[in-house]
Design an enzyme around this catalytic site. Structure first.
Site, mmCIF file in Angstrom:
data_model
loop_
_atom_site.group_PDB
_atom_site.id
_atom_site.type_symbol
_atom_site.label_atom_id
_atom_site.label_comp_id
_atom_site.label_asym_id
_atom_site.label_seq_id
_atom_site.Cartn_x
_atom_site.Cartn_y
_atom_site.Cartn_z
ATOM 1 N N HIS A 180 -7.502 3.186 -2.765
ATOM 2 C CA HIS A 180 -7.144 2.186 -1.761
ATOM 3 C C HIS A 180 -7.353 2.893 -0.500
ATOM 4 O O HIS A 180 -6.900 3.655 -0.018
ATOM 5 C CB HIS A 180 -5.577 2.317 -1.824
ATOM 6 C CG HIS A 180 -4.938 1.398 -0.787
ATOM 7 N ND1 HIS A 180 -4.474 -0.113 -1.099
ATOM 8 C CD2 HIS A 180 -4.685 1.536 0.528
ATOM 9 C CE1 HIS A 180 -3.852 -0.619 0.171
ATOM 10 N NE2 HIS A 180 -3.884 0.298 0.996
ATOM 11 N N ARG B 12 -1.302 -9.338 1.214
ATOM 12 C CA ARG B 12 -0.097 -8.393 1.410
ATOM 13 C C ARG B 12 -0.625 -7.456 2.606
ATOM 14 O O ARG B 12 -0.089 -7.702 3.611
ATOM 15 C CB ARG B 12 0.128 -7.512 0.168
ATOM 16 C CG ARG B 12 1.595 -6.990 0.194
ATOM 17 C CD ARG B 12 1.534 -5.521 0.754
ATOM 18 N NE ARG B 12 0.698 -4.630 -0.023
ATOM 19 C CZ ARG B 12 0.543 -3.573 0.464
ATOM 20 N NH1 ARG B 12 0.981 -2.967 1.487
ATOM 21 N NH2 ARG B 12 -0.340 -2.693 -0.068
ATOM 22 N N ASP B 13 -1.322 -6.401 2.145
ATOM 23 C CA ASP B 13 -1.804 -5.406 3.035
ATOM 24 C C ASP B 13 -2.563 -5.912 4.223
ATOM 25 O O ASP B 13 -2.525 -5.563 5.497
ATOM 26 C CB ASP B 13 -2.496 -4.027 2.474
ATOM 27 C CG ASP B 13 -2.207 -3.065 2.817
ATOM 28 O OD1 ASP B 13 -1.550 -2.849 3.885
ATOM 29 O OD2 ASP B 13 -3.189 -1.911 2.762
ATOM 30 N N ASN C 137 -8.135 -2.788 6.163
ATOM 31 C CA ASN C 137 -8.518 -2.330 4.672
ATOM 32 C C ASN C 137 -10.108 -2.124 4.848
ATOM 33 O O ASN C 137 -10.754 -2.862 5.311
ATOM 34 C CB ASN C 137 -7.898 -2.908 3.745
ATOM 35 C CG ASN C 137 -6.504 -2.793 3.587
ATOM 36 O OD1 ASN C 137 -6.019 -2.327 2.486
ATOM 37 N ND2 ASN C 137 -5.867 -3.445 4.508
ATOM 38 N N CYS D 162 -0.941 -0.825 7.677
ATOM 39 C CA CYS D 162 0.741 -0.641 7.559
ATOM 40 C C CYS D 162 1.257 -0.716 8.938
ATOM 41 O O CYS D 162 0.810 -0.077 9.962
ATOM 42 C CB CYS D 162 0.826 0.763 7.055
ATOM 43 S SG CYS D 162 2.473 1.108 6.809
HETATM 44 ZN ZN ZN Z 1 -2.947 -0.116 2.725
#
Ligand code: ZN
Length: 317
Positions: free
Chosen positions: A217, A16-17, A261, A250
């Site tokens: 996160h 996802r991210d 990340n 993002c």
């Molecule tokens: Zn993130």
């Protein structure tokens, strides 16, 4: 005195991210292959995709198909990210998903406007509807993810008092609906945090709500993610989001080309080297990161995926 946990839980957010910002859209089959490798490496919670506007984030348009293609492995939790009630409704209609009653709020007024076209107050006004949806599906609402907790590219420093105020507001709204906040996922969405700040923010939240579980996160935008994770481990944080190969970011965070990340395999490697159990086979995870790199078609920032773990080297020396 440091207070390292004995064990940490790593949630893989790469599908996802990690992938959402990539210019190349992976096929559903490629995403499923990666998820298979991640599970095989021992990761037990995976964020498979997000239920967001496919026009805004085309890389996530096939999230429902990815879920449909999953062959569930016992003991693995498959999550999907929803940022509003529409997303929650889509998630609820999706097979193979493990719904978590998690609300999403943002600590930066400017960022939440850019990311969702809503103000912080709008977000809070929507929470009761969101809570009602989860309750109808009999999903306990006990988590909140807060974005831009440590700073924002558009707004600057975020005062820790605001973070505490927003948590208090969330807790109050949940209480009005008979629910209790158990976990707060504090996100350094744009890579502003430093290790001392991590300790300060965690300390402030913990002093006020000692029973609240805190998850982090982290993003490595400015190279501090691993130092921040270590600072968090030192104050006993034992739950992190992370992304294979350090992929990600993002699409609305305002820094093209920055590192993504914190890398799952690098974080798992550091933990294991320090005697903290992760349940993860770092070599297998590094292989998944290399496969992800092949798929996205450009070098990714992960380190252990290139340098290797010490397992083989120790055997030979
Ligand atoms: Zn993130």
């Amino acid at each position: 005195m440091s207070d390292l946990p004995k064990r940490v839980h790593l949630m893989e957010v790469g599908p996802r991210d990690g992938l959402q910002i990539e210019p190349k859209i992976l096929t559903t089959a490629e995403k499923l292959e990666l998820i298979g490798m991640i599970e095989d490496a021992g990761i037990t919670e995976i964020e498979v995709g997000s239920f967001v506007n496919p026009k805004a984030v085309p890389t996530m348009a096939d999230t429902s198909d990815v879920f449909a293609g999953i062959k569930r492995k016992p003991g693995v939790i498959y999550r999907g990210l929803s940022l509003n009630t529409k997303g929650v409704e889509r998630a609820m209609a999706t097979p193979n998903i493990d719904l978590d009653g998690r609300l999403h709020v943002t600590a930066s007024e400017v960022f939440v406007q850019r990311n969702t076209n809503r103000s912080i107050d709008d977000t809070f006004r929507q929470l009761p509807e969101w809570i009602a949806l989860y309750k109808k599906a009999k999903v306990p609402v006990d988590g909140v993810t807060m974005m831009a907790v440590f700073g924002c590219n558009f707004e600057g420093d975020i005062p820790v008092q605001r973070v505490a105020d927003l948590l208090a507001r969330t807790i109050d709204i949940l209480a009005e609906h008979g629910e209790t906040l158990k976990c707060a996922n504090l996100c350094d969405t744009m890579g502003w945090a430093n290790p001392e700040q991590i300790k300060r923010v965690v300390g402030t939240v913990r002093n006020r709500w000692p029973k609240l579980q805190i998850k982090l996160h982290l993003h490595d935008t400015r190279g501090l993610a691993m130092a921040n994770a270590y600072a968090a481990l030192q104050v006993g944080i034992d739950e992190f989001d992370a992304s294979i190969g350090a992929l990600g970011g993002c699409p609305f965070a305002g820094h093209k080309g920055a590192a993504g990340n914190i890398s799952t395999e690098d974080l798992a490697f550091m933990c294991e080297e320090m005697g903290i159990a992760t349940g993860v086979d770092v070599d297998k995870l590094a292989a998944a990161a290399r496969r992800a790199e092949e798929m996205v078609g450009h070098p990714v920032p992960g380190k252990v995926m290139k340098g290797g773990t010490l397992t083989e080297k120790r055997r030979r020396t």
